[in-house]
Design a protein around this motif. Sequence first.
Motif, PDB file in Angstrom:
ATOM      1  N   ALA A 247       0.645  -1.368   0.073  1.00  0.00           N
ATOM      2  CA  ALA A 247       0.344  -0.173   0.127  1.00  0.00           C
ATOM      3  C   ALA A 247       0.915   1.488   0.211  1.00  0.00           C
ATOM      4  N   ARG A 248       1.917   1.025   0.258  1.00  0.00           N
ATOM      5  CA  ARG A 248       3.273   2.502   0.988  1.00  0.00           C
ATOM      6  C   ARG A 248       3.269   2.688  -0.759  1.00  0.00           C
ATOM      7  N   GLN A 249       3.436   1.821  -1.435  1.00  0.00           N
ATOM      8  CA  GLN A 249       3.628   2.453  -3.465  1.00  0.00           C
ATOM      9  C   GLN A 249       1.799   3.389  -3.804  1.00  0.00           C
ATOM     10  N   TYR A 250       1.671   3.040  -3.221  1.00  0.00           N
ATOM     11  CA  TYR A 250       0.020   3.543  -3.775  1.00  0.00           C
ATOM     12  C   TYR A 250      -0.359   4.597  -2.784  1.00  0.00           C
ATOM     13  N   LEU A 251      -0.935   4.391  -1.747  1.00  0.00           N
ATOM     14  CA  LEU A 251      -1.321   5.257  -0.946  1.00  0.00           C
ATOM     15  C   LEU A 251      -0.796   6.447  -0.272  1.00  0.00           C
ATOM     16  N   GLN A 252      -0.928   7.235  -1.266  1.00  0.00           N
ATOM     17  CA  GLN A 252       0.508   8.311  -1.035  1.00  0.00           C
ATOM     18  C   GLN A 252      -0.505   9.641   0.252  1.00  0.00           C
ATOM     19  N   THR A 253       0.787   9.998   0.574  1.00  0.00           N
ATOM     20  CA  THR A 253       0.481  11.051   1.774  1.00  0.00           C
ATOM     21  C   THR A 253       1.858  11.891   2.213  1.00  0.00           C
ATOM     22  N   ASP A 254       1.418  13.082   3.175  1.00  0.00           N
ATOM     23  CA  ASP A 254       1.867  14.490   3.642  1.00  0.00           C
ATOM     24  C   ASP A 254       3.334  12.954   4.518  1.00  0.00           C
ATOM     25  N   ASN A 255       3.675  13.678   5.134  1.00  0.00           N
ATOM     26  CA  ASN A 255       4.253  12.858   6.710  1.00  0.00           C
ATOM     27  C   ASN A 255       3.860  13.558   7.750  1.00  0.00           C
ATOM     28  N   THR A 256       3.313  14.051   8.229  1.00  0.00           N
ATOM     29  CA  THR A 256       2.298  13.995   9.359  1.00  0.00           C
ATOM     30  C   THR A 256       2.087  12.691   9.811  1.00  0.00           C
ATOM     31  N   TRP A 257       3.570  11.913  10.654  1.00  0.00           N
ATOM     32  CA  TRP A 257       3.804  11.086  11.250  1.00  0.00           C
ATOM     33  C   TRP A 257       2.670   9.978  12.369  1.00  0.00           C
ATOM     34  N   ARG A 258       1.854   9.500  12.095  1.00  0.00           N
ATOM     35  CA  ARG A 258       1.153   9.218  13.381  1.00  0.00           C
ATOM     36  C   ARG A 258      -0.433   9.506  12.175  1.00  0.00           C
ATOM     37  N   GLU A 259      -0.483  10.550  11.707  1.00  0.00           N
ATOM     38  CA  GLU A 259      -1.419  10.744  11.097  1.00  0.00           C
ATOM     39  C   GLU A 259      -1.461  11.508   9.871  1.00  0.00           C
ATOM     40  N   ALA A 260      -1.204  10.734   8.806  1.00  0.00           N
ATOM     41  CA  ALA A 260      -0.844  11.082   7.603  1.00  0.00           C
ATOM     42  C   ALA A 260      -2.782  11.707   6.857  1.00  0.00           C
ATOM     43  N   LYS A 261      -1.924  12.636   6.211  1.00  0.00           N
ATOM     44  CA  LYS A 261      -2.811  12.943   5.572  1.00  0.00           C
ATOM     45  C   LYS A 261      -3.060  12.917   3.916  1.00  0.00           C
TER      46      LYS A 261
ATOM     47  N   TRP B  76      -4.793  13.137  -2.344  1.00  0.00           N
ATOM     48  CA  TRP B  76      -5.738  12.103  -3.139  1.00  0.00           C
ATOM     49  C   TRP B  76      -4.359  12.178  -4.927  1.00  0.00           C
ATOM     50  N   GLU B  77      -4.627  13.746  -5.110  1.00  0.00           N
ATOM     51  CA  GLU B  77      -4.216  13.585  -6.482  1.00  0.00           C
ATOM     52  C   GLU B  77      -2.981  12.250  -6.551  1.00  0.00           C
ATOM     53  N   GLN B  78      -1.820  12.431  -6.047  1.00  0.00           N
ATOM     54  CA  GLN B  78      -0.751  11.320  -6.453  1.00  0.00           C
ATOM     55  C   GLN B  78      -1.511   9.759  -6.167  1.00  0.00           C
ATOM     56  N   SER B  79      -2.448   9.151  -5.334  1.00  0.00           N
ATOM     57  CA  SER B  79      -2.340   8.402  -4.899  1.00  0.00           C
ATOM     58  C   SER B  79      -4.353   7.922  -5.575  1.00  0.00           C
ATOM     59  N   GLN B  80      -4.590   8.446  -6.569  1.00  0.00           N
ATOM     60  CA  GLN B  80      -4.565   8.736  -7.491  1.00  0.00           C
ATOM     61  C   GLN B  80      -4.336   7.262  -8.913  1.00  0.00           C
ATOM     62  N   ALA B  81      -3.414   8.450  -9.179  1.00  0.00           N
ATOM     63  CA  ALA B  81      -2.404   8.561 -10.230  1.00  0.00           C
ATOM     64  C   ALA B  81      -2.231   6.848  -9.593  1.00  0.00           C
ATOM     65  N   LYS B  82      -1.835   6.707  -8.850  1.00  0.00           N
ATOM     66  CA  LYS B  82      -1.481   5.205  -8.372  1.00  0.00           C
ATOM     67  C   LYS B  82      -1.610   4.006  -8.057  1.00  0.00           C
ATOM     68  N   ILE B  83      -2.917   4.565  -7.589  1.00  0.00           N
ATOM     69  CA  ILE B  83      -3.799   3.423  -7.505  1.00  0.00           C
ATOM     70  C   ILE B  83      -4.992   3.147  -8.813  1.00  0.00           C
ATOM     71  N   GLU B  84      -4.798   3.706  -9.614  1.00  0.00           N
ATOM     72  CA  GLU B  84      -5.427   3.958 -11.194  1.00  0.00           C
ATOM     73  C   GLU B  84      -4.547   2.490 -11.750  1.00  0.00           C
ATOM     74  N   GLY B  85      -2.889   2.866 -11.403  1.00  0.00           N
ATOM     75  CA  GLY B  85      -2.151   2.045 -11.953  1.00  0.00           C
ATOM     76  C   GLY B  85      -3.007   0.294 -11.569  1.00  0.00           C
ATOM     77  N   LEU B  86      -3.690  -0.208 -10.864  1.00  0.00           N
ATOM     78  CA  LEU B  86      -3.860  -1.189 -10.134  1.00  0.00           C
ATOM     79  C   LEU B  86      -5.551  -1.904 -10.327  1.00  0.00           C
TER      80      LEU B  86
ATOM     81  N   CYS C  10     -10.806   5.907  -5.777  1.00  0.00           N
ATOM     82  CA  CYS C  10      -9.540   6.193  -7.030  1.00  0.00           C
ATOM     83  C   CYS C  10      -9.922   5.143  -7.661  1.00  0.00           C
ATOM     84  N   LEU C  11     -10.802   3.399  -7.328  1.00  0.00           N
ATOM     85  CA  LEU C  11     -10.990   3.279  -8.185  1.00  0.00           C
ATOM     86  C   LEU C  11     -11.924   2.469  -8.889  1.00  0.00           C
ATOM     87  N   ALA C  12     -12.478   3.831  -7.775  1.00  0.00           N
ATOM     88  CA  ALA C  12     -14.481   4.049  -8.570  1.00  0.00           C
ATOM     89  C   ALA C  12     -15.450   2.813  -8.460  1.00  0.00           C
ATOM     90  N   ALA C  13     -15.216   1.860  -7.320  1.00  0.00           N
ATOM     91  CA  ALA C  13     -15.664   0.742  -6.988  1.00  0.00           C
ATOM     92  C   ALA C  13     -16.929   0.463  -6.499  1.00  0.00           C
TER      93      ALA C  13
END
Length: 413
Positions: free
Chosen positions: A140-154, A157-167, A207-210
Amino acid sequence: MKVFKFGGASIKSAAAIKNVATIVQQFEANRLLIVVSAMGKTTNALERFVWQAYNHQNYTSTLQEIVDYHTLIIEQLGINSPAFITRILNQFENLKTTASQPGAYDFVYDQVVSQGEILSSLIVNEFFIQQGIPSVWVDARQYLQTDNTWREAKVNWEQSQAKIEGLKKPLQGKVIITQGFIGGSETKTTTLGRDGSDYSAAIFATCLAAESVTIWKDVPGVMSADPKRLPNAVVFDELPYQEAAEMTYYGASVIHPKTIKPLANANIPLLVKNFDDPTLPGTRIHRCKIYKLPPLIVFKDNQCLISCKVTDYSFVNEQQMGHILTTLSQHDVHINVMQNSAITFSFCVDYREPKTLHLIEALSKNFEVYYNTGLTLITIKNYDNSTFNAYRNQPGVLLEQSSRSTLQVLVRL
Ligand code: ASP
Ligand code: MG
């Protein structure tokens, strides 16, 4: 495609994981993305481990407990592929080095505590393959992209969408097993906050429009109250998104509070189903109108009522209230209910030591502060006459507040 989420309780033993495989086999065993939490109470154990390691305390028995628990389940599942066992042993070994790396505590926490989901997803995936389910493990770390607010990462969405589409492509013929709760920022691991796996499922689904997301739980669906507290609680067949979101706000722990919003925006139904009896209909949270919902009762324990009294015989004014609210926000404390009178401003918060005591200390500089702990906040949404009277007139009420649809009482039970 669909998204399933299995929480810690649904994969807490070999028997439970076998049940998960049976559930998955009953469905079209492809075009499914499965998000898993850490097994059983592993996250709590990893929290203890990282705390001990970081503070140079003896962690041997805590670590051993984690290793033994996972090893036993692997054995009981009959997994004996040498390559897989070596991989898991390496994961165990790496826990020590991960926990002793330099950095702020919250950063190290994320690197260590995320390993619970890595382990559980590897084990579930290996067992699925052994059972002939066409599953692939996805990090999931390669797909669900966040900032680095440790323990409560934000979430980014844009980056995650682009990566998760690849699934989408692998999902055409496969079942994907991935981790809840964790994400990635550049090269580091992040976590979304405790119980965040439901939210992960919602992110992947959006992101996958499930077609839908199903959260498999140990309850028959979303209930009108915690059945352990109120045995006559009923299961909702369906709920509007808004209603479900408000329930989580008032403290219902059935779904993580951040889960509903992305799904509602994308109009993806969320199903809450029982893993012990998948034939039960469960609850469907979706776009719908329900004219008469039964009263919904949420208990939030461990509340603290704080009253700030002005000391100079003046009345509480907006400036003072502003000061109180700013102090709360500086201490990162959230108000669950509030009320003002001529000379006091009172509010109720979750009681957490030492956080709440630091807040009280700060407020005491400007006000006479009184507080009571050990209280329970009961929220009754969509009350009717009998619930309204019963809850309002019960003994031990310290504060009450009602609107046309919702009654809240703060009580000492
Ligand atoms: N394993 C994590 C936790 O226990 C995330 C989750 O279960 O949703 O908080
Ligand atoms: Mg959990």
